[in-house]
Design a protein around this motif. Structure first.
Motif, PDB file in Angstrom:
ATOM      1  N   THR A 161      26.060  12.123   9.327  1.00 15.82           N
ATOM      2  CA  THR A 161      26.064  10.647  10.662  1.00 15.82           C
ATOM      3  C   THR A 161      25.796  11.145  11.657  1.00 15.82           C
ATOM      4  N   SER A 162      26.278  12.540  11.791  1.00  8.94           N
ATOM      5  CA  SER A 162      26.287  13.137  13.120  1.00  8.94           C
ATOM      6  C   SER A 162      26.068  14.435  13.506  1.00  8.94           C
ATOM      7  N   LEU A 163      25.550  15.411  14.396  1.00 11.79           N
ATOM      8  CA  LEU A 163      25.142  16.178  14.814  1.00 11.79           C
ATOM      9  C   LEU A 163      26.468  17.355  15.399  1.00 11.79           C
ATOM     10  N   TYR A 164      26.872  18.446  15.245  1.00 13.69           N
ATOM     11  CA  TYR A 164      28.001  18.605  16.021  1.00 13.69           C
ATOM     12  C   TYR A 164      28.049  19.807  16.288  1.00 13.69           C
ATOM     13  N   ALA A 165      28.607  19.980  17.105  1.00 11.57           N
ATOM     14  CA  ALA A 165      28.882  22.101  17.595  1.00 11.57           C
ATOM     15  C   ALA A 165      29.969  22.703  17.687  1.00 11.57           C
ATOM     16  N   ILE A 166      29.946  23.568  17.705  1.00  3.58           N
ATOM     17  CA  ILE A 166      31.370  24.346  17.961  1.00  3.58           C
ATOM     18  C   ILE A 166      31.449  25.928  18.767  1.00  3.58           C
ATOM     19  N   PHE A 167      31.975  26.040  19.496  1.00  7.83           N
ATOM     20  CA  PHE A 167      31.506  27.517  20.023  1.00  7.83           C
ATOM     21  C   PHE A 167      32.290  28.658  18.568  1.00  7.83           C
ATOM     22  N   VAL A 168      31.969  29.718  18.223  1.00  6.34           N
ATOM     23  CA  VAL A 168      33.366  30.623  17.189  1.00  6.34           C
ATOM     24  C   VAL A 168      32.878  32.016  18.333  1.00  6.34           C
TER      25      VAL A 168
ATOM     26  N   ARG B 133      37.261  21.615   9.884  1.00 10.07           N
ATOM     27  CA  ARG B 133      37.809  20.320  10.121  1.00 10.07           C
ATOM     28  C   ARG B 133      36.566  19.745  10.601  1.00 10.07           C
ATOM     29  N   VAL B 134      35.854  19.314   9.923  1.00  8.44           N
ATOM     30  CA  VAL B 134      35.052  18.180  10.368  1.00  8.44           C
ATOM     31  C   VAL B 134      34.906  16.740  10.211  1.00  8.44           C
ATOM     32  N   PRO B 135      35.236  15.918  10.687  1.00  5.85           N
ATOM     33  CA  PRO B 135      35.848  14.290  10.287  1.00  5.85           C
ATOM     34  C   PRO B 135      34.409  13.795   9.082  1.00  5.85           C
ATOM     35  N   GLU B 136      33.382  14.241   8.661  1.00  7.13           N
ATOM     36  CA  GLU B 136      32.677  13.984   8.387  1.00  7.13           C
ATOM     37  C   GLU B 136      32.102  14.791   6.404  1.00  7.13           C
ATOM     38  N   ARG B 137      31.294  14.714   5.541  1.00  3.47           N
ATOM     39  CA  ARG B 137      30.779  15.468   5.117  1.00  3.47           C
ATOM     40  C   ARG B 137      29.442  16.497   5.634  1.00  3.47           C
ATOM     41  N   VAL B 138      29.808  17.707   4.959  1.00  3.78           N
ATOM     42  CA  VAL B 138      28.706  18.003   5.763  1.00  3.78           C
ATOM     43  C   VAL B 138      27.923  18.854   5.053  1.00  3.78           C
ATOM     44  N   GLY B 139      26.686  18.376   5.603  1.00  8.31           N
ATOM     45  CA  GLY B 139      25.424  18.835   4.325  1.00  8.31           C
ATOM     46  C   GLY B 139      25.354  20.407   4.893  1.00  8.31           C
ATOM     47  N   ASN B 140      25.163  20.946   6.320  1.00  2.88           N
ATOM     48  CA  ASN B 140      24.582  21.989   6.236  1.00  2.88           C
ATOM     49  C   ASN B 140      24.545  22.180   8.151  1.00  2.88           C
ATOM     50  N   LEU B 141      23.817  23.832   7.841  1.00  2.00           N
ATOM     51  CA  LEU B 141      24.679  23.960   9.554  1.00  2.00           C
ATOM     52  C   LEU B 141      23.822  25.327  10.197  1.00  2.00           C
TER      53      LEU B 141
ATOM     54  N   LEU C 165      35.991  20.921  18.572  1.00  2.00           N
ATOM     55  CA  LEU C 165      34.099  20.353  17.463  1.00  2.00           C
ATOM     56  C   LEU C 165      33.637  19.059  18.602  1.00  2.00           C
ATOM     57  N   GLU C 166      32.340  19.359  18.915  1.00  2.00           N
ATOM     58  CA  GLU C 166      32.064  18.325  19.712  1.00  2.00           C
ATOM     59  C   GLU C 166      30.106  17.460  19.073  1.00  2.00           C
TER      60      GLU C 166
END
Ligand code: MG
Length: 305
Positions: free
Chosen positions: A288-295, A264-272, A22-23
């Motif tokens: 508070t952050s934008l994350y990305a992960i390859f699947v 698992r993301v260390p913050e509550r997720v609102g959308n993707l 998770l970036e």
């Protein structure tokens, strides 16, 4: 790092990349929502609702910046069949389209002469119709748009025909309709109900509605509850699986509602949103952050119009 993926069902192993991580691409927002991927610009646009701005992160520069200041407390975003940005705005209680010259066209702001509540999330069908949810979050306080009285009798899900501006209610029995997405063949519309947010009682689930040939919805069925917290935005992958926001990250469900696993993301997720050159990168709006992960799957492709 080793615990990014939670395998609930062995089938989830085929959908993830054990060496992916998770970036965190950008942080410093107050409440992220509405990510949309622009493959032609290699960037993600998303909303930072309480900061009243649209953000943009570009793959080439790996840099983020403000795409639009004073976004009218924008929330959900998508692209239409012509590639134009379509945006839900809380403060102005409307859905707009950004034209190639940068100007905004108001697509919908009233139903039966009364102002909408606060459009939340939006999706465009292959026939060009625009479907969006209209809960009251944006008028509940000044923090997310502007405190105001609801003028609608309910919290509806709408279908808009941009050719003639016709606006129709397609679902009227939601507590707080939120994220929505079509199945890959557009025969089913999934809609989240996040009515349980901020209350002990209330819905925290996703329902599925068969889409009739005349673009009305048949009787819906419950797909799954989503907890902790509640489902907000979600997307459908190429095989019809649902990837939903939740309080502890992203949950992956079969179309029948079986939980396959979690990111698992260390913050509550609102959308993707799925994106990247191969469509196999999940861009995730944490609080508070934008994350990305390859699947090891990709987002549902738009069907031919
Ligand atoms: Mg939402």
């Amino acid at each position: 790092m080793l615990d990014v993926f939670e395998i609930v069902d062995p089938r989830f192993r085929e959908l993830i990349l054990p060496i992916a991580w998770l970036e965190r691409l950008h942080t410093g927002m107050r409440w992220c929502e509405g990510p949309v991927y622009f493959a032609d610009q290699r960037c993600v646009i998303w909303s930072d609702i309480p900061n009243n701005r649209l953000m943009r992160w570009c793959e080439d520069t790996q840099a983020a910046g403000i795409f639009r200041a004073d976004s009218n407390f924008a929330n959900g975003n998508t692209r239409d069949r012509q590639g134009r940005l379509v945006t839900c705005e809380h403060r102005t209680r409307r859905v707009t389209r950004t034209e190639p010259d940068g100007s905004l066209t108001i697509l919908a702001d009233r139903y039966r002469g009364r102002r909408l509540n606060s459009p939340n999330d939006v999706v465009v069908k292959s026939d060009g119709t625009i479907w969006f949810t209209d809960p009251t979050y944006g008028i509940a306080s000044d923090y997310e748009g502007g405190g105001a009285e609801a003028e609608q009798d309910g919290r509806y899900v709408f279908r808009l025909d941009p050719r003639d501006g016709a606006l129709a209610v397609v679902a009227d029995d939601f507590d707080q309709p939120n994220g929505l997405a079509f199945s890959p063949d557009e025969s089913v519309l999934y809609i989240a109900d996040s009515g349980g947010i901020g209350r002990e009682a209330g819905n925290r689930h996703i329902r599925a509605f068969p889409v009739r040939a005349d673009n009305t919805l048949a009787e819906g069925r419950l797909v799954t509850a989503v907890t902790p917290h509640a489902p907000d935005g979600f997307r459908v992958d190429e095989a019809g699986r649902l990837w939903s926001s939740a309080g502890d990250g992203v949950h992956c469900y079969t179309p029948q509602g079986e939980l396959l696993g979690k990111i698992r993301v260390p913050e509550r997720v609102g959308n993707l949103a799925f994106g990247g050159a191969a469509g196999n990168r999940l861009f995730i709006c944490g609080h508070t952050s934008l994350y990305a992960i390859f699947v090891n799957t990709c987002g549902a492709k738009a069907v031919a119009a």
